[in-house]
Design a protein around this motif. Structure first.
Motif, PDB file in Angstrom:
ATOM      1  N   GLY A 131      22.670   8.011  38.898  1.00  0.00           N
ATOM      2  CA  GLY A 131      21.319   7.592  39.258  1.00  0.00           C
ATOM      3  C   GLY A 131      21.040   6.328  39.919  1.00  0.00           C
ATOM      4  N   ASP A 132      22.147   5.763  40.445  1.00  0.00           N
ATOM      5  CA  ASP A 132      22.276   4.582  41.232  1.00  0.00           C
ATOM      6  C   ASP A 132      21.068   4.715  42.162  1.00  0.00           C
ATOM      7  OD1 ASP A 132      24.446   4.358  39.739  1.00  0.00           O
ATOM      8  OD2 ASP A 132      25.843   3.763  41.241  1.00  0.00           O
ATOM      9  N   TYR A 133      20.319   3.629  42.376  1.00  0.00           N
ATOM     10  CA  TYR A 133      19.462   3.627  43.427  1.00  0.00           C
ATOM     11  C   TYR A 133      18.194   4.156  43.237  1.00  0.00           C
ATOM     12  CZ  TYR A 133      23.857   2.091  45.619  1.00  0.00           C
ATOM     13  OH  TYR A 133      25.116   1.617  45.748  1.00  0.00           O
ATOM     14  N   SER A 134      17.858   4.624  42.040  1.00  0.00           N
ATOM     15  CA  SER A 134      16.755   5.464  41.514  1.00  0.00           C
ATOM     16  C   SER A 134      15.699   4.395  41.386  1.00  0.00           C
ATOM     17  CB  SER A 134      16.825   5.696  40.219  1.00  0.00           C
ATOM     18  OG  SER A 134      17.768   6.992  40.118  1.00  0.00           O
ATOM     19  N   VAL A 135      14.400   4.793  41.783  1.00  0.00           N
ATOM     20  CA  VAL A 135      13.253   3.854  41.879  1.00  0.00           C
ATOM     21  C   VAL A 135      12.450   3.984  40.926  1.00  0.00           C
ATOM     22  CG1 VAL A 135      11.300   2.999  43.659  1.00  0.00           C
ATOM     23  CG2 VAL A 135      13.560   3.445  44.553  1.00  0.00           C
ATOM     24  N   ARG A 136      11.638   5.079  40.941  1.00  0.00           N
ATOM     25  CA  ARG A 136      10.786   5.339  39.566  1.00  0.00           C
ATOM     26  C   ARG A 136      10.709   6.971  39.413  1.00  0.00           C
ATOM     27  NH1 ARG A 136       7.193   3.942  43.906  1.00  0.00           N
ATOM     28  NH2 ARG A 136       5.673   5.381  44.437  1.00  0.00           N
ATOM     29  N   ASN A 137      10.300   7.091  38.227  1.00  0.00           N
ATOM     30  CA  ASN A 137      10.076   8.534  37.791  1.00  0.00           C
ATOM     31  C   ASN A 137      11.414   9.533  37.932  1.00  0.00           C
ATOM     32  OD1 ASN A 137       7.510   7.821  36.678  1.00  0.00           O
ATOM     33  ND2 ASN A 137       6.242   8.398  38.754  1.00  0.00           N
ATOM     34  N   VAL A 138      12.411   8.948  37.673  1.00  0.00           N
ATOM     35  CA  VAL A 138      13.708   9.809  37.864  1.00  0.00           C
ATOM     36  C   VAL A 138      13.929  10.167  36.510  1.00  0.00           C
ATOM     37  CG1 VAL A 138      15.983  10.068  38.442  1.00  0.00           C
ATOM     38  CG2 VAL A 138      14.335   8.696  39.950  1.00  0.00           C
ATOM     39  N   THR A 139      14.152  11.533  36.122  1.00  0.00           N
ATOM     40  CA  THR A 139      14.448  11.868  34.873  1.00  0.00           C
ATOM     41  C   THR A 139      15.997  12.797  34.917  1.00  0.00           C
ATOM     42  OG1 THR A 139      13.323  13.998  35.106  1.00  0.00           O
ATOM     43  CG2 THR A 139      12.158  11.984  34.158  1.00  0.00           C
ATOM     44  N   PHE A 140      16.685  12.587  33.812  1.00  0.00           N
ATOM     45  CA  PHE A 140      17.998  13.477  33.506  1.00  0.00           C
ATOM     46  C   PHE A 140      17.805  13.777  31.885  1.00  0.00           C
ATOM     47  CE2 PHE A 140      22.344  13.496  32.188  1.00  0.00           C
ATOM     48  CZ  PHE A 140      23.128  14.408  33.055  1.00  0.00           C
ATOM     49  N   TYR A 141      17.589  15.240  31.732  1.00  0.00           N
ATOM     50  CA  TYR A 141      17.351  15.637  30.402  1.00  0.00           C
ATOM     51  C   TYR A 141      17.824  17.064  30.014  1.00  0.00           C
ATOM     52  CZ  TYR A 141      13.079  17.762  32.015  1.00  0.00           C
ATOM     53  OH  TYR A 141      12.023  18.795  32.950  1.00  0.00           O
ATOM     54  N   ASP A 142      18.091  17.129  29.127  1.00  0.00           N
ATOM     55  CA  ASP A 142      18.562  18.649  28.344  1.00  0.00           C
ATOM     56  C   ASP A 142      19.741  19.080  29.213  1.00  0.00           C
ATOM     57  OD1 ASP A 142      16.560  18.402  26.482  1.00  0.00           O
ATOM     58  OD2 ASP A 142      15.030  19.766  27.605  1.00  0.00           O
ATOM     59  N   ASN A 143      20.518  18.208  29.619  1.00  0.00           N
ATOM     60  CA  ASN A 143      21.670  18.875  30.234  1.00  0.00           C
ATOM     61  C   ASN A 143      22.778  18.654  29.162  1.00  0.00           C
ATOM     62  OD1 ASN A 143      20.901  18.409  33.367  1.00  0.00           O
ATOM     63  ND2 ASN A 143      20.440  16.641  32.411  1.00  0.00           N
ATOM     64  N   ARG A 144      23.981  19.727  29.514  1.00  0.00           N
ATOM     65  CA  ARG A 144      25.062  19.766  28.698  1.00  0.00           C
ATOM     66  C   ARG A 144      26.374  19.399  29.334  1.00  0.00           C
ATOM     67  NH1 ARG A 144      25.475  25.008  25.199  1.00  0.00           N
ATOM     68  NH2 ARG A 144      25.560  25.949  27.429  1.00  0.00           N
ATOM     69  N   VAL A 145      27.324  18.307  28.845  1.00  0.00           N
ATOM     70  CA  VAL A 145      28.352  17.813  29.775  1.00  0.00           C
ATOM     71  C   VAL A 145      29.579  17.985  29.008  1.00  0.00           C
ATOM     72  CG1 VAL A 145      29.225  15.681  30.862  1.00  0.00           C
ATOM     73  CG2 VAL A 145      26.813  16.252  30.991  1.00  0.00           C
ATOM     74  N   HIS A 146      30.519  18.767  29.425  1.00  0.00           N
ATOM     75  CA  HIS A 146      31.706  18.809  28.668  1.00  0.00           C
ATOM     76  C   HIS A 146      32.798  18.001  28.788  1.00  0.00           C
ATOM     77  CE1 HIS A 146      29.894  23.052  27.197  1.00  0.00           C
ATOM     78  NE2 HIS A 146      29.670  23.099  28.434  1.00  0.00           N
ATOM     79  N   PHE A 154      23.547   3.845  36.071  1.00  0.00           N
ATOM     80  CA  PHE A 154      22.645   3.113  36.658  1.00  0.00           C
ATOM     81  C   PHE A 154      23.056   1.694  37.410  1.00  0.00           C
ATOM     82  CE2 PHE A 154      19.572   5.578  33.862  1.00  0.00           C
ATOM     83  CZ  PHE A 154      19.071   6.226  34.747  1.00  0.00           C
ATOM     84  N   ASP A 155      23.394   1.980  38.730  1.00  0.00           N
ATOM     85  CA  ASP A 155      24.028   0.675  39.303  1.00  0.00           C
ATOM     86  C   ASP A 155      23.539   0.270  40.648  1.00  0.00           C
ATOM     87  OD1 ASP A 155      25.825  -1.378  39.565  1.00  0.00           O
ATOM     88  OD2 ASP A 155      27.727  -0.095  40.171  1.00  0.00           O
ATOM     89  N   PRO A 156      22.494  -0.002  40.800  1.00  0.00           N
ATOM     90  CA  PRO A 156      21.149  -0.376  39.612  1.00  0.00           C
ATOM     91  C   PRO A 156      20.065   0.602  39.673  1.00  0.00           C
ATOM     92  CG  PRO A 156      20.559  -1.528  41.720  1.00  0.00           C
ATOM     93  CD  PRO A 156      21.895  -0.516  42.143  1.00  0.00           C
ATOM     94  N   VAL A 157      18.918   0.606  38.971  1.00  0.00           N
ATOM     95  CA  VAL A 157      17.986   1.304  38.930  1.00  0.00           C
ATOM     96  C   VAL A 157      16.770   0.379  39.076  1.00  0.00           C
ATOM     97  CG1 VAL A 157      17.576   1.255  36.257  1.00  0.00           C
ATOM     98  CG2 VAL A 157      16.555   3.028  37.965  1.00  0.00           C
ATOM     99  N   TYR A 158      16.100   0.596  40.409  1.00  0.00           N
ATOM    100  CA  TYR A 158      15.025  -0.175  40.754  1.00  0.00           C
ATOM    101  C   TYR A 158      13.468   0.013  40.207  1.00  0.00           C
ATOM    102  CZ  TYR A 158      18.244  -1.144  44.394  1.00  0.00           C
ATOM    103  OH  TYR A 158      19.355  -1.378  45.471  1.00  0.00           O
ATOM    104  N   GLY A 159      13.410  -0.847  39.070  1.00  0.00           N
ATOM    105  CA  GLY A 159      11.960  -0.985  38.586  1.00  0.00           C
ATOM    106  C   GLY A 159      11.654   0.309  37.499  1.00  0.00           C
ATOM    107  N   GLY A 160      12.083   1.385  37.713  1.00  0.00           N
ATOM    108  CA  GLY A 160      12.084   2.535  36.939  1.00  0.00           C
ATOM    109  C   GLY A 160      10.513   3.018  36.737  1.00  0.00           C
ATOM    110  N   PRO A 161       9.840   4.004  35.869  1.00  0.00           N
ATOM    111  CA  PRO A 161      10.872   4.364  34.897  1.00  0.00           C
ATOM    112  C   PRO A 161      11.814   5.192  35.253  1.00  0.00           C
ATOM    113  CG  PRO A 161       8.832   5.285  34.496  1.00  0.00           C
ATOM    114  CD  PRO A 161       8.642   4.388  35.708  1.00  0.00           C
ATOM    115  N   ALA A 162      13.101   5.220  34.408  1.00  0.00           N
ATOM    116  CA  ALA A 162      14.068   6.250  34.671  1.00  0.00           C
ATOM    117  C   ALA A 162      14.478   6.666  33.312  1.00  0.00           C
ATOM    118  CB  ALA A 162      15.392   5.644  35.296  1.00  0.00           C
TER     119      ALA A 162
END
Length: 250
Positions: A131-146, A154-162
């Motif tokens: 999510g690097d360089y996200s600005v605002r209203n970025v979401t990552f949810y209900d994902n399954r990672v094995h 987040f390297d970085p996230v600018y302002g958010g919300p993320a």
């Protein structure tokens, strides 16, 4: 779509679908669904601004292997699975394996209103979600990672919300969350992470957040971190943590 089925290291030569890169004329309202892409270094990627993309119900198989030759080198770093920088994009119900950063946005773009949800990531040689360089209203949810090296970067996230919430990650090789640079407005809720000893900076810690920049106005609530390796559970060394909501975790 069938690619080279041969890894090209950091060159990432074999690509499935690539969007035209234009800051003045962004591509809009493109839907990619029910497509199978095999044997590529990159899956579905854009570099410049895109808008109102829908990428869902696809299966992507990359050229990276889940093994030491890939995981303890930089071979996977340019191998993005689905990268959709821009505004108003949604990526959901996809299955990915064999990429570096499975899901990502990109630098130099106003990344606003982009949503990644209900994806299944079987093996990711770097970040499940960069999510690097996200600005605002970025979401990552209900994902399954094995299998991945990092759940979220987040390297970085600018302002958010993320927002990062209700994700399940099992067998991570490094710290589950990489929160570097001048971050603000990132919220991690109700995530479950299970991991053992990792490699490099992730060895000997369940989660080690080094002092790589201030973390301001952020939250980590209702999360579970299960660490079965040697050493210690958590080191939070970053400064500037005011205000912070860090509570009700296990």
């Amino acid at each position: 779509l069938e690619g080279s089925k041969i890894d090209s290291n950091t060159d990432a030569k074999s690509r499935g679908i690539v969007f035209w890169a234009s800051e003045k004329a962004p591509q809009r309202r493109v839907t990619i669904r029910q497509v199978t892409i095999e044997g590529v270094d990159m899956g579905i990627v854009a570099s410049a601004d895109t808008q109102q993309l829908l990428v869902y119900d696809n299966t992507l198989v990359g050229n990276n292997q889940w093994g030491k030759d890939f995981l303890e080198s930089n071979r996977t770093w340019n191998d993005d699975g689905i990268r959709v920088p821009g505004q108003g994009n949604a990526v959901f119900n996809n299955t990915l394996t064999g990429f570096g950063d499975s899901l990502a946005v990109n630098d130099g773009v106003q990344n606003v209103g982009i949503h990644f949800y209900r994806n299944e990531i079987i093996a990711s040689g770097d970040d499940a979600f960069e999510g690097d360089y996200s600005v605002r209203n970025v979401t990552f949810y209900d994902n399954r990672v094995h299998n991945a090296m990092t759940l979220v970067s987040f390297d970085p996230v600018y302002g958010g919300p993320a927002f990062v919430f209700r994700n399940i990650a099992i067998n991570l090789g490094r710290s589950p969350y990489k929160l570097n640079d001048k971050n603000t407005g990132h919220f991690l809720y109700n995530n479950t992470v299970v991991r053992t000893n990792g490699t490099g900076s992730g060895a000997g810690w369940g989660w080690n957040q080094s002092n790589n920049g201030p973390l301001v106005a952020w939250g980590y609530r209702n999360n579970i971190l299960i660490y079965r390796g040697t050493g210690n559970l958590l080191a939070m060394e970053a400064g500037g943590q005011d205000p912070i909501d860090f509570t009700h975790n296990a």
